[in-house]
Design a protein around this motif. Structure first.
Motif, mmCIF file in Angstrom:
data_model
loop_
_atom_site.group_PDB
_atom_site.id
_atom_site.type_symbol
_atom_site.label_atom_id
_atom_site.label_comp_id
_atom_site.label_asym_id
_atom_site.label_seq_id
_atom_site.Cartn_x
_atom_site.Cartn_y
_atom_site.Cartn_z
ATOM 1 N N GLU A 104 -3.889 -2.232 -7.622
ATOM 2 C CA GLU A 104 -5.156 -2.699 -7.934
ATOM 3 C C GLU A 104 -6.246 -1.705 -7.567
ATOM 4 O O GLU A 104 -7.355 -1.792 -8.270
ATOM 5 N N ASP A 143 0.916 -1.121 0.190
ATOM 6 C CA ASP A 143 0.093 -0.045 0.103
ATOM 7 C C ASP A 143 0.813 1.310 -0.146
ATOM 8 O O ASP A 143 0.557 2.346 0.265
ATOM 9 N N ARG A 201 -0.929 -2.987 -4.169
ATOM 10 C CA ARG A 201 -2.277 -2.888 -3.551
ATOM 11 C C ARG A 201 -2.639 -1.579 -4.485
ATOM 12 O O ARG A 201 -3.952 -1.377 -4.726
#
Length: 816
Positions: free
Chosen positions: A197, A178, A194
């Motif tokens: 995504e 992240d 992440r």
């Protein structure tokens, strides 16, 4: 007394235990990337700090550098990114001695590196961390400093704050899913899986440019994102915001970005590092701290009282699910409402609606003793649902009411009321949030009030130095506009003026004094007055500007000024232009063609004591629009002067000269506003009735007056003036010419003008002395009756300066 002491001890113990519990919970949290910042945030909530920063020791052991911070920007308190270890700063002292340093306003004022800040008084604490590997620096706006409980909480924070990992992602090759790392110089960004995504981008298709990610966000959110990814908008420390990313179908997804700017060094660029997460999955137990961060960031950039109120409403009403919120300033024991949200009168108690105004009437204030008591105490008060309150307060929040006195520098400057209609549960975290928010808002409100007061003073000064209104012109219309700079409280140095001159001439003046301060504004007023005075004396344009240059040189100021001076003959449609380092005029011809006039120019005023200011002739046809402006309208960081003048010419070509006021407004609509702007427009229409003029040079010969009368009689005959008015005209000519010949030396000139059944006689000489009308005359007096006769025969008479001398004039009505 013993009960009071026991109660105080219990409160302190509860607060200390709360601090220990919060820090233990953070230590047990598996997330470590943002732990230093989250620990520092506890100094804001638990110790009442406005700023908390962690300074760590560099590899060479000579500099303590800021690596993490929370709260208001450090620049508000004059804090640096780094402090030398051998220096005398509080951080260096705490590092060398190993003892906490507590400095109040007096100690800070005596520091050789002290700086005046927008805050009034503040106190600084410096505590060593990790046995000397770093220093915790905290600031409070409380003029009494950190009390015993605050110091205990700060000691706990200093013992719990971890040193951040100094390794950079590109060095270790490890980037959490992240996390992201953005190079500020190139815009290249490394992002975790992440984040890919969340943006719905494949690793193989991502080009590594931050512009690619920004292109996938909702356009309305781009300004806030750009304020984070542009380095010049950030200081070291945490930044947090929410934004939306577009989805292939359905509504956009809300994401939350947290980032901090890391300084460069050793040939490495500064980097913005942080995390991006789905806002819907974030834990709720960090939202209060995030709100404080967002509110602090918003208030740090709030320049006016209105900005402060909007920031508080945005930070508190919806996040707290409140039904209404009001902010008011306290002025001489009277509350003046800044904002009511929602603004509809029917959402507020009936007592308030009886006299709905922009400020609370006296009656509701007197009928709310509970509110008055809370303001006197100066601390936040909370009443849950069912509390016994007077109707004016109960109607604000029947399900719960919070009154937050907004205090700064030891006094209450305003109040914030937050009300709920349904029963509301005030938890400990929310109570702490309200207390911290009130402190931040109080300090911001005091700064904003000072800003608004100074801004109003600046505006009054600027308006006083510029013309209140422009004169009506024969054969044309002049309009002017001025916009002050929007950055800071700067007084602009731009000015303009329209000066009516004899014989239907008018002088258009525009100028710009170097700098943006009170000195520049004062000099601007002096230059405008001087140019008007020199023009009124009857000098030609080049002499007027030369005199102004000499005056500015004699003032011995370091400032200089630019100026453009245009003398327009409204009868003939001709003009003479002089430039002193200023922009050239722009003409819009009647056929809509435009021209940036090539005008010979001299240096700016106040640069060279002996400077030439050549004149350039302009021709104006009826319907021509002449534009003079300052560089604030045509120059910016994105556009040079030549391109700006070309843009101004294109906009003039598309304008409608029949409405010069609307043209001026439209031109200013594209101003960049980084600088002040002055704009002066003249629409030349031509005079419908042109005066008839004749002149005669009076020679100093015995028959001079008789020659002047004969010239006047011949002129009256050629202009077909009725015979019954000749005697009055000839008598006035005789008296004025006689006075000039008897009382002055040098050349004498007689000017005759006829326009609209008014005959004007003007006699010019080289003496500046104005003729004086005698107050009384005896029968034996042999002179002194000339001016009395002129006054008796004329509809009006007077004197005006003319090229170092004067002109005495008289007007006679000839009838229809």
């Amino acid at each position: 007394m013993a009960d009071v002491v026991s109660e105080g001890a219990a409160v302190r113990k509860t607060r200390t235990e709360r601090a220990e519990a919060a820090l233990e919970a953070l230590a047990a949290d598996p997330r470590t990337a943002d732990r230093p910042r989250r620990v520092l945030e506890q100094a804001l909530v638990l110790a009442g700090a406005a700023f908390a920063g962690l300074y760590t020791l560099g590899d060479d052991g000579t500099l303590l550098s800021l690596t993490e911070s929370a709260g208001l920007p450090r620049t508000l308190y004059g804090l640096r990114d780094g402090y030398p270890v051998p220096g005398r700063s509080p951080a260096a002292e705490a590092h060398r001695t190993g003892d906490p340093q507590w400095l109040g306003p007096k100690e800070l004022a005596g520091s050789p590196r002290a700086r005046r800040t927008p805050s009034s008084d503040f106190c600084v604490a410096a505590l060593p961390v990790h046995g000397g590997d770093g220093v915790l620096l905290a600031v409070t706006d409380n003029p009494d400093g950190f009390d015993g409980e605050d110091r205990a909480c700060l000691a706990l924070v200093a013992g719990a704050v971890p040193l951040p990992d100094a390794a950079r992602p590109e060095e270790t090759g490890e980037l959490p899913a992240d996390a992201f790392s953005l190079a500020m110089d190139t815009g290249r960004i490394e992002i975790g899986e992440r984040i890919l995504e969340l943006f719905r981008i494949g690793r193989g298709t991502f080009d590594g440019k931050v512009e690619t990610l920004l292109g996938l966000t909702v356009p309305e959110d781009l300004p806030s994102l750009m304020s984070v990814v542009e380095a010049d908008h950030m200081s070291l420390g945490e930044r947090e915001l929410e934004f939306r990313v577009l989805q292939p179908s359905g509504p956009p997804k809300w994401l939350r970005l947290r980032g901090r700017l890391q300084p460069g060094g050793d040939g490495r660029p500064a980097r913005l590092v942080g995390t991006v997460a789905d806002a819907s999955t974030l834990r709720s137990d960090v939202t209060d701290v995030a709100r404080v961060q967002r509110l602090a960031a918003s208030l740090a950039t709030a320049g006016t009282v209105k900005d402060v109120s909007q920031a508080v409403v945005a930070a508190l009403r919806k996040p707290l699910r409140a039904d209404r919120i009001a902010l008011a300033e306290l002025e001489n024991d009277r509350l003046v409402v800044i904002v009511l949200d929602p603004p509809e009168p029917e959402t507020w108690p009936e007592l308030w609606r009886t006299e709905w105004r922009t400020e609370w009437p006296d009656a509701p204030v007197r009928s709310m003793p509970t509110l008055a008591a809370a303001l006197r105490e100066g601390r936040a008060r909370i009443w849950p649902a069912g509390s016994a309150l007077e109707p004016a307060l109960a109607g604000v929040g029947s399900g719960g009411l919070a009154v937050l006195p907004l205090s700064a520098a030891g006094r209450t400057v305003g109040a914030c009321l937050i009300g709920w209609d349904r029963p509301h549960d005030f938890g400990p975290d929310e109570r702490a949030l309200l207390t911290v928010s009130a402190g931040l808002a109080g300090q911001a409100l005091m700064r904003a009030r000072a800003f608004d007061a100074e801004h109003e003073l600046v505006g009054m000064l600027q308006r006083a130095l510029l013309p209140r209104r422009l004169p009506r012109l024969p054969g044309g219309v002049a309009v002017a506009r001025y916009l002050p700079p929007t950055a800071g409280l700067e007084v602009g140095g731009d000015w303009y003026d329209v000066i009516p001159l004899p014989d239907n001439h008018v002088a258009l003046v525009i100028g710009d004094v170097q700098g943006h301060n009170a000195g520049a504004a004062t000099l601007m007023g002096q230059m405008r007055t001087a140019l008007r005075a020199y023009a009124a004396e009857g000098h030609p344009p080049d002499v007027v500007v030369s005199h102004a240059n000499r005056l500015l040189m004699e003032m011995e100021t370091d400032l200089f000024a630019t100026c453009a001076y245009v003398d327009v003959d409204m009868e003939e449609g001709s003009a003479w232009c002089v430039r002193a380092g200023h922009l050239p005029p722009v003409l819009r011809h009647p056929d809509a063609g435009t021209q940036v006039v090539e005008v010979a120019g001299g240096p700016p005023l106040g640069v060279l004591p002996q400077a030439d200011f050549p004149m350039t002739e302009l021709r104006l046809r009826p319907g021509t629009l002449l534009a003079l402006t300052t560089d604030g309208l045509v120059e910016s960081a994105e556009e040079d002067i030549d391109a700006g003048l070309s843009r101004l010419a294109r906009e003039l070509a598309a304008a409608d000269p029949a409405r010069p006021g609307q043209v001026a407004d439209a031109l200013l609509g594209g101003a960049h506003r980084g600088d002040d702007v002055a704009l002066l427009l003249l629409r030349y229409d031509g005079m419908a009735v042109r005066p008839r003029r004749e002149s005669w040079t009076v020679w100093r010969v015995p028959e001079a007056v008789r020659h002047a009368r004969r010239f006047t009689r011949r002129t009256l005959r050629s202009w077909e003036v009725p015979d019954d008015t000749w005697d009055a005209v000839l008598l006035v000519v005789s008296e004025l010419v006689t006075n000039a010949l008897v009382h002055t030396d040098g050349q004498v000139r007689l000017d005759l003008t006829l326009v609209n059944h008014r005959f004007r006689v003007a006699v010019a000489d080289v003496s500046p002395r104005t003729p004086v009308k005698p107050t009384s005359l005896g029968w034996e007096a042999t002179g002194g009756r000339g001016i009395l006769l002129v006054e008796a025969m004329s509809a009006a008479w007077g004197t005006v300066p003319a090229g170092g001398g004067k002109q005495v004039w008289a007007e006679l009505a000839l009838g229809d």
